[in-house]
Design a protein around this motif. Sequence first.
Motif, mmCIF file in Angstrom:
data_model
loop_
_atom_site.group_PDB
_atom_site.id
_atom_site.type_symbol
_atom_site.label_atom_id
_atom_site.label_comp_id
_atom_site.label_asym_id
_atom_site.label_seq_id
_atom_site.Cartn_x
_atom_site.Cartn_y
_atom_site.Cartn_z
ATOM 1 N N VAL A 12 0.864 -1.184 0.000
ATOM 2 C CA VAL A 12 0.000 0.000 0.000
ATOM 3 C C VAL A 12 0.897 1.229 0.000
ATOM 4 N N ASP A 13 0.678 2.144 -0.916
ATOM 5 C CA ASP A 13 1.411 3.416 -0.902
ATOM 6 C C ASP A 13 0.548 4.422 -0.149
ATOM 7 N N VAL A 14 0.950 4.717 1.093
ATOM 8 C CA VAL A 14 0.102 5.541 1.966
ATOM 9 C C VAL A 14 0.330 7.025 1.681
ATOM 10 N N GLU A 15 -0.586 7.580 0.916
ATOM 11 C CA GLU A 15 -0.572 9.004 0.579
ATOM 12 C C GLU A 15 -2.017 9.415 0.406
ATOM 13 N N ASP A 16 -2.278 10.719 0.371
ATOM 14 C CA ASP A 16 -3.664 11.159 0.236
ATOM 15 C C ASP A 16 -3.976 11.477 -1.231
ATOM 16 N N CYS B 63 9.188 3.062 3.384
ATOM 17 C CA CYS B 63 9.321 4.502 3.144
ATOM 18 C C CYS B 63 8.946 4.884 1.698
ATOM 19 N N HIS B 64 8.157 5.955 1.556
ATOM 20 C CA HIS B 64 7.744 6.442 0.231
ATOM 21 C C HIS B 64 8.258 7.866 -0.002
ATOM 22 N N GLY B 65 9.301 8.273 0.785
ATOM 23 C CA GLY B 65 9.829 9.643 0.673
ATOM 24 C C GLY B 65 8.956 10.619 1.444
ATOM 25 N N ALA C 136 7.913 14.171 0.473
ATOM 26 C CA ALA C 136 6.997 15.130 -0.154
ATOM 27 C C ALA C 136 6.467 14.688 -1.521
ATOM 28 N N HIS C 137 6.584 13.416 -1.833
ATOM 29 C CA HIS C 137 6.063 12.845 -3.076
ATOM 30 C C HIS C 137 6.539 13.569 -4.333
ATOM 31 N N GLN C 138 7.824 13.939 -4.330
ATOM 32 C CA GLN C 138 8.419 14.486 -5.543
ATOM 33 C C GLN C 138 9.037 13.342 -6.327
ATOM 34 N N ALA D 75 9.986 4.653 -4.680
ATOM 35 C CA ALA D 75 10.009 6.014 -5.218
ATOM 36 C C ALA D 75 8.610 6.425 -5.683
ATOM 37 N N PRO D 76 8.225 7.691 -5.457
ATOM 38 C CA PRO D 76 6.956 8.183 -5.988
ATOM 39 C C PRO D 76 6.899 7.975 -7.509
ATOM 40 N N SER D 77 5.774 7.487 -7.988
ATOM 41 C CA SER D 77 5.568 7.244 -9.423
ATOM 42 C C SER D 77 6.678 6.405 -10.055
ATOM 43 N N PHE E 243 -1.636 -0.594 -4.211
ATOM 44 C CA PHE E 243 -2.745 0.345 -4.358
ATOM 45 C C PHE E 243 -2.575 1.456 -3.318
ATOM 46 N N HIS E 244 -3.483 2.435 -3.365
ATOM 47 C CA HIS E 244 -3.426 3.573 -2.456
ATOM 48 C C HIS E 244 -4.708 3.622 -1.638
ATOM 49 N N PRO E 245 -4.638 4.059 -0.382
ATOM 50 C CA PRO E 245 -5.861 4.180 0.419
ATOM 51 C C PRO E 245 -6.928 5.050 -0.252
#
Length: 273
Positions: A3-7, A77-79, A81-83, A117-119, A218-220
């Motif tokens: 799960v990539d936990v981001e909004d 860890c997904h970083g 600030a999602h850059q 890494a983001p994306s 997937f993402h929440p």
Amino acid sequence: MTVDVEDYFHVSAFSRQVTLDDWGKRFPLRVEASTHKTLALFDKHRVKATFFILGWVAEQCPDLVKAIAAQGHEIACHGYAHQRATEQDRQTFMQDVARCKHFLEDITGTKVAGYRAPSFSFDERNEWAFDVIKELGFSYSSSTYPVKHDLYGVPHWPRFKHMRPEGITEIPIPTTYISGRSIPIGGGGYFRLYPYALSRQLIRRFLRTEQQPYSFYFHPWELDPEQPRMSNAPLKSKFRHYLNLGKMESRLERLLTDFNWSTMQHAYQLNSD
Ligand SMILES: [Zn+2]
């Protein structure tokens, strides 16, 4: 299972519509509720997963990180600030990832071994990024997608778990071949695009023919069909983001039932030391 936990306002496709100052202000925070929904689904199906958590989310919601860890899931860890890593220089990337890792390790008291890494923004332009995450003490990454896509991917990079020259184990997002073309089957928007029966068939074929573990992401926010809409975003981004959100929960439940799932550490037999 990952799960990539981001909004909903963190996604790269909306980065032109949303600035860091808007996070949690102009766009209210919904990630706590949608992640708790995710945790309840995993609990119901007795699934353990790896959560790649955005540092910004960990900073805002430390209790959420504790709740994920308390249920026996792996914290990764997904970083911060999602850059996209491809849009950062080495120093900025390192600071961003280190900030996230420290938040997560402070909150849980446990060493974090995995990074995404983001994306999936590790490609031929920034292979130095593997050096950076090695330097920061990670042991594995799941940041590459060997497909041709307008936003990410290096089609000819390895498809399965491998050791990078930098000393990082890389676990690419799964792909399969249809008529000689590499097709993404790792989750996200594609899972919402394909009918469930097709996803299941492709995953079964992957497991049978490749004899490799399969990982899904997937993402929440995909379990939150009521999320505020980004009305001024480009049509293609909106199509990808909002497609079949209402069907996600029932599809995910079938996916959790039809296969056996575990954390990245367990499924890929990673040694965190
Ligand atoms: Zn992400």
